[in-house]
Design a protein around this motif. Structure first.
Motif, PDB file in Angstrom:
ATOM      1  N   GLU A 143     -39.180   4.782  -1.492  1.00  0.00           N
ATOM      2  CA  GLU A 143     -38.480   5.416  -2.606  1.00  0.00           C
ATOM      3  C   GLU A 143     -37.411   6.386  -2.110  1.00  0.00           C
ATOM      4  N   HIS A 144     -37.565   6.856  -0.886  1.00  0.00           N
ATOM      5  CA  HIS A 144     -36.563   7.792  -0.364  1.00  0.00           C
ATOM      6  C   HIS A 144     -35.205   7.116  -0.202  1.00  0.00           C
ATOM      7  N   GLN A 145     -35.186   5.805  -0.122  1.00  0.00           N
ATOM      8  CA  GLN A 145     -33.905   5.098  -0.005  1.00  0.00           C
ATOM      9  C   GLN A 145     -33.150   5.057  -1.332  1.00  0.00           C
TER      10      GLN A 145
ATOM     11  N   ILE B 176     -38.140  12.958  -3.527  1.00  0.00           N
ATOM     12  CA  ILE B 176     -38.010  14.205  -2.779  1.00  0.00           C
ATOM     13  C   ILE B 176     -39.398  14.686  -2.369  1.00  0.00           C
ATOM     14  N   ASP B 177     -39.524  15.112  -1.138  1.00  0.00           N
ATOM     15  CA  ASP B 177     -40.762  15.728  -0.671  1.00  0.00           C
ATOM     16  C   ASP B 177     -40.606  17.229  -0.811  1.00  0.00           C
ATOM     17  N   ILE B 178     -41.548  17.854  -1.516  1.00  0.00           N
ATOM     18  CA  ILE B 178     -41.433  19.275  -1.830  1.00  0.00           C
ATOM     19  C   ILE B 178     -42.586  20.051  -1.193  1.00  0.00           C
TER      20      ILE B 178
ATOM     21  N   TRP C 126     -46.934  16.110  -2.186  1.00  0.00           N
ATOM     22  CA  TRP C 126     -45.572  16.637  -2.006  1.00  0.00           C
ATOM     23  C   TRP C 126     -44.493  15.667  -2.483  1.00  0.00           C
ATOM     24  N   HIS C 127     -44.844  14.417  -2.762  1.00  0.00           N
ATOM     25  CA  HIS C 127     -43.823  13.391  -3.002  1.00  0.00           C
ATOM     26  C   HIS C 127     -43.586  13.190  -4.503  1.00  0.00           C
ATOM     27  N   PHE C 128     -42.371  13.531  -4.932  1.00  0.00           N
ATOM     28  CA  PHE C 128     -41.995  13.416  -6.339  1.00  0.00           C
ATOM     29  C   PHE C 128     -40.803  12.490  -6.480  1.00  0.00           C
TER      30      PHE C 128
HETATM   31 ZN   LIG Z   1     -41.863  11.266   0.252  1.00  0.00          ZN
END
Ligand SMILES: [Zn+2]
Length: 166
Positions: free
Chosen positions: A71-73, A78-80, A131-133
């Motif tokens: 999904e980061h692509q 965003i990892d928060i 952390w992954h949104f």
């Molecule tokens: Zn992530």
């Protein structure tokens, strides 16, 4: 584009993230940190391969998406983390903090979805990532929250992330 937190994201994601970060500061006094945003195919390739080096293929597949599947692509994920808990992007550390609880309970207000929840591994194909949104917009995020659906897989009737056949 580059966001104010030093990571590339889509513009609408940055706008929502900025509002959410300000809200966290106001509501619980926590400074959130954008740890990882957009990753190119090349970046995801090196991230995945470094996990393979340390965890083997099976461990890497549970921790990191293979190139082309993250999904980061999309520029929407965003990892928060925060500046006080000392938690990183592994394990369930963040989920046990005030920050993690605030994010899980409030992210939908700003259009974000906690993508990989603790008890949903068999549905998403990912281990818990507090952390992954992913930015999905306030309309869909609010709707999922209202009807009590926790994952995009359940809402769109999708299979879990690929287990890969090779
Ligand atoms: Zn992530």
């Amino acid at each position: 584009m580059l966001n104010p937190f030093g990571h590339q994201l889509r513009q609408e994601t940055i706008a929502a993230l900025t509002i959410m970060f300000a809200a966290a500061k106001t509501q619980i006094g926590v400074t959130l940190v954008a740890e990882s945003g957009y990753r190119s195919y090349d970046n995801q390739t090196s991230a995945y391969h470094s996990y393979v080096d340390t965890l083997g293929v099976e461990g890497a597949d549970q921790t990191s998406a293979r190139p082309g599947y993250s999904e980061h692509q999309t520029g929407l994920a965003i990892d928060i983390l925060d500046t006080i808990s000392g938690c990183g992007t592994d394990g369930d550390c963040l989920g046990n903090t005030a920050t993690g609880r605030w994010l899980a309970n409030n992210a939908h207000t700003y259009g974000f979805l906690l993508r990989y929840q603790a008890d949903k591994t068999s549905i998403t194909g990912y281990e818990y990532e507090p952390w992954h949104f992913r930015f999905i917009g306030t309309l869909l995020a609010g709707h999922l929250h209202d009807v009590g659906i926790d994952t995009l897989e359940e809402f769109f009737n999708l299979p879990p992330a690929p287990t890969y056949t090779n």
